[in-house]
Scaffold this active site. Structure first.
Site: not given
Length: 397
Positions: A214, A230, A253-254, A301, A341
């Site tokens: 970051r 995300f 983001d959801s 991400d 990831c």
């Protein structure tokens, strides 16, 4: 003292285990001598009769034996205490992590020789996840060792429900040892303040492994409009504003709950240029593409796309679809930051995907940086599967 049950490895399968790989799958086992109980200690031998290591047995798991000790010594209380202490020394004496408000991984499972145990520290609290039946059965000992950490007020043991089912760990709820925090725990990362919900947050509450990334990505954001996909609770976006001098950021983001926390983080850190919206990422990208908005930096991400080997092909298709859509809203000479990831998606596969992306989009892509997880999430040289996080910083023509 009675001899331990023996697990015999198939011919020509022993080399990785001599090299200290900690996972002995059922497909590599020729036979089991004796009747080991779930979670009990066993000795592992090559087909030729040579001792390899001591481990813990689980008849319910595809990882039939997790290996911990190669010197022939017992997996006794002293061994676990020394192994936990070694993990703590790495963070304290080499990485110099700690202090008020610190958030970092204290124990990283296989990478610290403790396959099946993950521990994150958030200020004065620890969050523990057991992904091994054998270590779950030794939880009182391990939690007792962790409670000796300085200034610890409480330890939360959270189940990873997917792994628990695979390991045969009986269903259980969160368990607190000590005093729970009265509110979300405040941590400091790169000079920013974040709230962490120890019980309700994803994983152990925060994605500590992206800390260094970051800060590194922020340097590409000066004067740019940044789209953070995300975003979860806004960490990439807020680093881009505070340390990168971004013109503006939009995080998507959801999870409406995560977005509310991200908005709180923007207020908490006095970063008024941050905007956060709750939406499906693919729908949001389509809406942006159909309009005139374009961004100088797009950060992808996403959560883990591949959870088992048979899911890798679909995961690669998902990453390709996501990044192809991200390029449609990226300015010429823009920066694409794309992450995975999924440990099953190896770095080489992910790099190949970037090449496919260039072909499909008709745009030249230069990979400027290939990054991984923060050093408190070390990679075991004996178990390269522990290198799970990929973060590629790319310039796109």
């Amino acid at each position: 003292m009675a001899s331990l049950p023996r697990v015999i490895v198939k011919p020509r399968r022993a080399r990785p285990f001599f090299a200290r790989h900690p996972w002995l799958f059922v497909t590599s086992i020729a036979r089991v001598e004796g009747e080991p109980k779930p979670g009990s200690e066993v000795e592992v031998f090559s087909h030729e009769g040579q001792f390899i290591a001591r481990g813990l047995f689980n008849p319910n798991s595809a990882i039939r034996v997790r290996l911990y000790r190669w010197d022939g010594g017992a997996l006794d209380d002293e061994f676990w205490a020394k192994t936990v202490a070694a993990a703590v020394r790495l963070r304290r004496e080499i990485l110099h992590l700690g202090g008020p408000g610190a958030g970092y991984r204290l124990i990283a499972s296989e990478s610290d020789g403790l396959s099946g145990l993950t521990v994150d520290r958030y200020d004065r609290w620890l969050v523990v996840q057991f992904t091994s039946l054998a270590l779950f059965e030794r939880r009182e000992l391990l939690l007792g060792l962790l409670a000796q950490e300085p200034d610890i007020e409480g330890i939360l043991s959270r189940p990873d429900r997917t792994t628990a089912e695979q390991e045969g760990i009986r269903p259980h709820e969160d368990v607190f040892h000590g005093t729970p925090p009265a509110a979300p725990v405040e941590i400091s990362e790169n000079g920013l303040t974040f709230w962490v919900d120890l019980k309700g947050g994803q994983k152990t509450g925060f994605y500590l492994d992206q800390r260094e990334n970051r800060r590194a990505v922020a340097q590409y954001c000066q004067g740019k409009r940044v789209l953070d996909l995300f975003t979860y609770t806004g960490a990439f976006a807020l680093n881009a504003l505070k340390h990168g001098g971004a013109e503006s950021v939009l995080g998507i983001d959801s999870s409406s709950t995560a977005i509310e926390v991200a908005r709180h983080h923007a207020v908490l850190n006095q970063l008024g240029k941050a905007r956060f919206e709750s939406a499906d990422v693919f729908d949001a990208l389509e809406t942006i593409r159909s309009g005139s908005d374009r961004f100088g930096v797009v950060i992808c991400d996403p959560p883990k796309f591949a959870r088992h080997p048979r899911g890798v092909e679909d995961a690669l298709k998902g990453y390709l679809r996501l990044n192809r859509a991200a390029l449609d809203v990226l300015e010429p000479d823009g920066i694409l930051v794309t992450c995975s990831c999924s440990g099953l998606v190896e770095r080489g596969l992910f790099a190949d995907l970037i090449g496919q992306l260039a072909e499909l989009s008709g745009r030249s892509i230069q990979i400027l940086e290939q990054r991984g997880q923060a050093p408190d999430h070390p990679v075991s040289a004996s178990c390269l599967e522990t290198e799970y996080l990929k973060c590629f910083v790319c310039r796109v023509s």
